[in-house]
Design a protein around this motif. Structure first.
Motif, PDB file in Angstrom:
ATOM      1  N   LEU A  43       0.849  -1.193   0.000  1.00  0.00           N
ATOM      2  CA  LEU A  43       0.000   0.000   0.000  1.00  0.00           C
ATOM      3  C   LEU A  43       0.883   1.241   0.000  1.00  0.00           C
ATOM      4  O   LEU A  43       1.873   1.309   0.742  1.00  0.00           O
ATOM      5  N   ALA A  44       0.540   2.238  -0.808  1.00  0.00           N
ATOM      6  CA  ALA A  44       1.390   3.422  -0.966  1.00  0.00           C
ATOM      7  C   ALA A  44       1.609   4.161   0.349  1.00  0.00           C
ATOM      8  O   ALA A  44       2.716   4.626   0.631  1.00  0.00           O
ATOM      9  N   PHE A  45       0.592   4.267   1.178  1.00  0.00           N
ATOM     10  CA  PHE A  45       0.760   5.003   2.425  1.00  0.00           C
ATOM     11  C   PHE A  45       1.726   4.287   3.374  1.00  0.00           C
ATOM     12  O   PHE A  45       2.367   4.930   4.214  1.00  0.00           O
ATOM     13  N   VAL A  46       1.866   2.968   3.226  1.00  0.00           N
ATOM     14  CA  VAL A  46       2.802   2.213   4.055  1.00  0.00           C
ATOM     15  C   VAL A  46       4.234   2.651   3.749  1.00  0.00           C
ATOM     16  O   VAL A  46       5.038   2.895   4.653  1.00  0.00           O
ATOM     17  N   GLY A  47       4.548   2.756   2.479  1.00  0.00           N
ATOM     18  CA  GLY A  47       5.878   3.233   2.095  1.00  0.00           C
ATOM     19  C   GLY A  47       6.146   4.636   2.609  1.00  0.00           C
ATOM     20  O   GLY A  47       7.243   4.940   3.084  1.00  0.00           O
ATOM     21  N   GLN A  48       5.131   5.484   2.538  1.00  0.00           N
ATOM     22  CA  GLN A  48       5.284   6.850   3.027  1.00  0.00           C
ATOM     23  C   GLN A  48       5.493   6.863   4.535  1.00  0.00           C
ATOM     24  O   GLN A  48       6.332   7.590   5.046  1.00  0.00           O
ATOM     25  N   ALA A  49       4.745   6.044   5.269  1.00  0.00           N
ATOM     26  CA  ALA A  49       4.876   5.986   6.725  1.00  0.00           C
ATOM     27  C   ALA A  49       6.267   5.486   7.132  1.00  0.00           C
ATOM     28  O   ALA A  49       6.876   6.018   8.069  1.00  0.00           O
ATOM     29  N   ILE A  50       6.769   4.472   6.433  1.00  0.00           N
ATOM     30  CA  ILE A  50       8.107   3.948   6.731  1.00  0.00           C
ATOM     31  C   ILE A  50       9.155   5.004   6.415  1.00  0.00           C
ATOM     32  O   ILE A  50      10.092   5.216   7.194  1.00  0.00           O
ATOM     33  N   ALA A  51       9.002   5.693   5.291  1.00  0.00           N
ATOM     34  CA  ALA A  51       9.936   6.768   4.943  1.00  0.00           C
ATOM     35  C   ALA A  51       9.877   7.877   5.996  1.00  0.00           C
ATOM     36  O   ALA A  51      10.920   8.412   6.401  1.00  0.00           O
ATOM     37  N   ASN A  52       8.685   8.223   6.438  1.00  0.00           N
ATOM     38  CA  ASN A  52       8.548   9.242   7.477  1.00  0.00           C
ATOM     39  C   ASN A  52       9.289   8.830   8.749  1.00  0.00           C
ATOM     40  O   ASN A  52       9.973   9.641   9.372  1.00  0.00           O
ATOM     41  N   ALA A  53       9.128   7.568   9.136  1.00  0.00           N
ATOM     42  CA  ALA A  53       9.794   7.071  10.348  1.00  0.00           C
ATOM     43  C   ALA A  53      11.310   7.131  10.195  1.00  0.00           C
ATOM     44  O   ALA A  53      12.021   7.496  11.141  1.00  0.00           O
ATOM     45  N   ARG A  54      11.793   6.802   9.019  1.00  0.00           N
ATOM     46  CA  ARG A  54      13.244   6.779   8.778  1.00  0.00           C
ATOM     47  C   ARG A  54      13.837   8.179   8.741  1.00  0.00           C
ATOM     48  O   ARG A  54      14.998   8.378   9.085  1.00  0.00           O
TER      49      ARG A  54
END
Length: 154
Positions: free
Chosen positions: A129-140
């Motif tokens: 899911l696209a928002f999952v990638g964004q959330a992981i990037a945000n965390a990183r």
């Protein structure tokens, strides 16, 4: 027993807690959704709705136990951001990371999950899911708040 008062004059948004499990190789655990009617066949993080009277961190720990059969200490969770996300039903998502847990993740709800996938967080599978990638990037990157899906850029 706590009594709750609900204001019926304003919109309310569901609240969910998502868990970014990071193994010793730096990979994140994704779950292939199945049988839920939302994003079935796509990869997502372990997650669930925060129940009435429950905190987001308690929800993340509970969902880890229910979905994966692992024990996660709430005190060991690291807040990894909040996302106000546009979806079929707009929602507020809390994200937490964990690098330590008890047990080996396994599918505990086969009616909701078809597969577990450990993935490189910098190169997620295309069917995540696209928002999952964004959330992981945000965390990183330390981005603590995001408004996802509200304009053409997200």
């Amino acid at each position: 027993m706590t009594e709750y008062v609900f204001d019926t004059e304003h919109d309310r948004y569901p609240v969910a807690a998502h868990l970014i499990l990071i193994d010793h190789d730096g990979r994140v655990l994704l779950m292939r959704r199945a049988g839920t009617g939302y994003a079935d066949g796509l990869l997502a993080l372990p997650a669930g709705h925060v129940d009435l009277g429950e905190t987001p961190s308690a929800c993340a720990a509970r969902e880890a136990a229910e979905e994966l059969g692992i024990g996660v200490d709430r005190a060991a969770l690291t807040p990894a951001g909040v996302m106000f996300r546009r979806s079929l039903e707009p929602r507020v998502d809390f994200f937490f990371t964990a690098t330590d847990w008890a047990g080996e993740p396994e599918i505990r709800e086969p009616h909701k999950c078809a597969e577990l996938v450990w993935a490189d967080p910098a190169d997620l599978p295309e069917d995540a899911l696209a928002f999952v990638g964004q959330a992981i990037a945000n965390a990183r990157t330390g981005r603590h708040f995001d408004e996802y899906g509200w304009d053409a850029t997200t």
